[in-house]
Design a protein around this motif. Structure first.
Motif, PDB file in Angstrom:
ATOM      1  N   ALA A 100      25.162  44.995  30.225  1.00  7.39           N
ATOM      2  CA  ALA A 100      24.426  43.612  30.050  1.00  7.39           C
ATOM      3  C   ALA A 100      25.274  42.573  29.718  1.00  7.39           C
ATOM      4  O   ALA A 100      25.575  41.243  30.333  1.00  7.39           O
ATOM      5  CB  ALA A 100      23.818  43.918  28.575  1.00  7.39           C
ATOM      6  N   LEU A 101      26.656  42.994  29.346  1.00  4.74           N
ATOM      7  CA  LEU A 101      28.035  41.787  29.419  1.00  4.74           C
ATOM      8  C   LEU A 101      28.619  41.707  30.532  1.00  4.74           C
ATOM      9  O   LEU A 101      28.614  40.102  31.199  1.00  4.74           O
ATOM     10  CB  LEU A 101      29.174  42.615  28.947  1.00  4.74           C
ATOM     11  CG  LEU A 101      28.894  42.503  27.228  1.00  4.74           C
ATOM     12  CD1 LEU A 101      30.316  43.730  26.117  1.00  4.74           C
ATOM     13  CD2 LEU A 101      28.875  41.285  25.943  1.00  4.74           C
ATOM     14  N   GLY A 102      28.575  42.445  31.949  1.00  4.15           N
ATOM     15  CA  GLY A 102      28.371  42.938  32.978  1.00  4.15           C
ATOM     16  C   GLY A 102      27.932  41.083  33.599  1.00  4.15           C
ATOM     17  O   GLY A 102      28.124  40.394  34.667  1.00  4.15           O
ATOM     18  N   GLU A 103      26.477  41.232  32.945  1.00  5.29           N
ATOM     19  CA  GLU A 103      25.213  40.748  33.814  1.00  5.29           C
ATOM     20  C   GLU A 103      25.679  39.302  33.270  1.00  5.29           C
ATOM     21  O   GLU A 103      25.252  38.458  34.293  1.00  5.29           O
ATOM     22  CB  GLU A 103      24.057  40.933  33.560  1.00  5.29           C
ATOM     23  CG  GLU A 103      23.037  40.454  34.147  1.00  5.29           C
ATOM     24  CD  GLU A 103      23.021  40.403  35.608  1.00  5.29           C
ATOM     25  OE1 GLU A 103      22.235  40.066  36.474  1.00  5.29           O
ATOM     26  OE2 GLU A 103      23.554  41.149  36.481  1.00  5.29           O
ATOM     27  N   ALA A 104      25.688  39.088  31.568  1.00  2.00           N
ATOM     28  CA  ALA A 104      25.840  37.683  30.911  1.00  2.00           C
ATOM     29  C   ALA A 104      27.161  37.047  31.808  1.00  2.00           C
ATOM     30  O   ALA A 104      27.058  35.801  32.237  1.00  2.00           O
ATOM     31  CB  ALA A 104      26.099  37.386  29.854  1.00  2.00           C
ATOM     32  N   ASP A 105      27.819  37.818  31.713  1.00  2.71           N
ATOM     33  CA  ASP A 105      29.076  37.660  32.529  1.00  2.71           C
ATOM     34  C   ASP A 105      29.339  36.552  33.929  1.00  2.71           C
ATOM     35  O   ASP A 105      29.738  35.748  34.338  1.00  2.71           O
ATOM     36  CB  ASP A 105      29.934  38.460  32.407  1.00  2.71           C
ATOM     37  CG  ASP A 105      30.767  37.784  31.171  1.00  2.71           C
ATOM     38  OD1 ASP A 105      30.882  37.803  30.463  1.00  2.71           O
ATOM     39  OD2 ASP A 105      32.136  39.599  31.281  1.00  2.71           O
ATOM     40  N   ARG A 106      27.985  37.299  34.817  1.00  2.00           N
ATOM     41  CA  ARG A 106      27.300  37.346  35.981  1.00  2.00           C
ATOM     42  C   ARG A 106      27.133  36.020  36.409  1.00  2.00           C
ATOM     43  O   ARG A 106      27.133  34.544  37.198  1.00  2.00           O
ATOM     44  CB  ARG A 106      27.105  38.169  36.975  1.00  2.00           C
ATOM     45  CG  ARG A 106      26.484  37.666  38.511  1.00  2.00           C
ATOM     46  CD  ARG A 106      25.512  38.881  39.055  1.00  2.00           C
ATOM     47  NE  ARG A 106      24.643  38.790  38.484  1.00  2.00           N
ATOM     48  CZ  ARG A 106      24.007  37.871  38.482  1.00  2.00           C
ATOM     49  NH1 ARG A 106      23.759  37.030  39.499  1.00  2.00           N
ATOM     50  NH2 ARG A 106      22.236  38.146  37.700  1.00  2.00           N
ATOM     51  N   ILE A 107      25.763  35.540  35.460  1.00  2.68           N
ATOM     52  CA  ILE A 107      25.410  34.334  35.182  1.00  2.68           C
ATOM     53  C   ILE A 107      25.976  33.225  34.917  1.00  2.68           C
ATOM     54  O   ILE A 107      25.595  32.346  35.261  1.00  2.68           O
ATOM     55  CB  ILE A 107      23.533  35.079  34.124  1.00  2.68           C
ATOM     56  CG1 ILE A 107      23.015  35.941  34.655  1.00  2.68           C
ATOM     57  CG2 ILE A 107      23.280  33.287  34.000  1.00  2.68           C
ATOM     58  CD1 ILE A 107      21.939  36.933  33.642  1.00  2.68           C
ATOM     59  N   ALA A 108      26.714  32.995  33.365  1.00  4.59           N
ATOM     60  CA  ALA A 108      27.841  32.457  32.404  1.00  4.59           C
ATOM     61  C   ALA A 108      28.578  31.555  34.118  1.00  4.59           C
ATOM     62  O   ALA A 108      28.600  30.363  33.612  1.00  4.59           O
ATOM     63  CB  ALA A 108      28.095  33.176  31.744  1.00  4.59           C
ATOM     64  N   ALA A 109      28.916  32.962  34.971  1.00  5.57           N
ATOM     65  CA  ALA A 109      30.380  32.348  35.507  1.00  5.57           C
ATOM     66  C   ALA A 109      29.492  31.052  37.039  1.00  5.57           C
ATOM     67  O   ALA A 109      30.237  30.322  37.481  1.00  5.57           O
ATOM     68  CB  ALA A 109      31.080  33.657  36.664  1.00  5.57           C
ATOM     69  N   GLY A 110      27.642  31.610  37.414  1.00  3.84           N
ATOM     70  CA  GLY A 110      27.683  30.389  37.910  1.00  3.84           C
ATOM     71  C   GLY A 110      27.243  28.946  37.294  1.00  3.84           C
ATOM     72  O   GLY A 110      25.948  27.982  37.536  1.00  3.84           O
TER      73      GLY A 110
END
Length: 140
Positions: A100-110
């Protein structure tokens, strides 16, 4: 006569048959840090800690999960209070948080703005997933 910390640990080992659990129960039965206890095994144990430790050992032997006996359990970067009202945090759940943290980081990066991501943790136990996400990614 009050046993020494070392004698108390050996009594718990004998009762439980699990050295690791004995140490955890001993540590949770006093406010003293493990480092102090480990270096003062020849000193008399606190009478209240002896009683609490033996009570906790009896609870464990009755089949109660160790985490409930201790009353708290570590999960990632936090210690949470645990009892029979919720599921015990599992090590496998830490993998869920990592994903979930990895997905949140991925979304936030964009995104240009941070802070508008929402995650829900419903009916999964103690709430450690939501707590971990909130504490480890403040400002997402």
């Amino acid at each position: 006569m009050t046993p020494t910390w070392g004698e108390l640990l050996r009594e718990l080992d004998s009762e439980l048959g699990e050295r690791h659990e004995s140490r955890l129960i001993l540590r949770a039965s006093t406010e003293l840090p493990w480092g102090y206890l480990a270096s003062h095994m020849d000193e008399p144990a606190e009478a209240e800690a002896v009683a609490v430790a033996h009570q906790r050992a009896r609870e464990r032997l009755s089949g109660r999960p160790l985490q409930w006996v201790l009353g708290t359990w570590g999960f990632r970067t936090i210690d949470v209070i645990v009892d029979g009202r919720a599921l015990v945090p599992r090590p496998e759940t830490e993998i869920v948080v990592e994903a979930a943290l990895g997905e949140a980081d991925r979304i936030a990066a964009g995104r240009e703005q941070r802070g508008d991501l929402v995650a829900l943790d419903l009916g999964t136990g103690t709430g450690v997933i939501a707590l971990s996400l909130a504490l480890e990614r403040q400002g997402l």
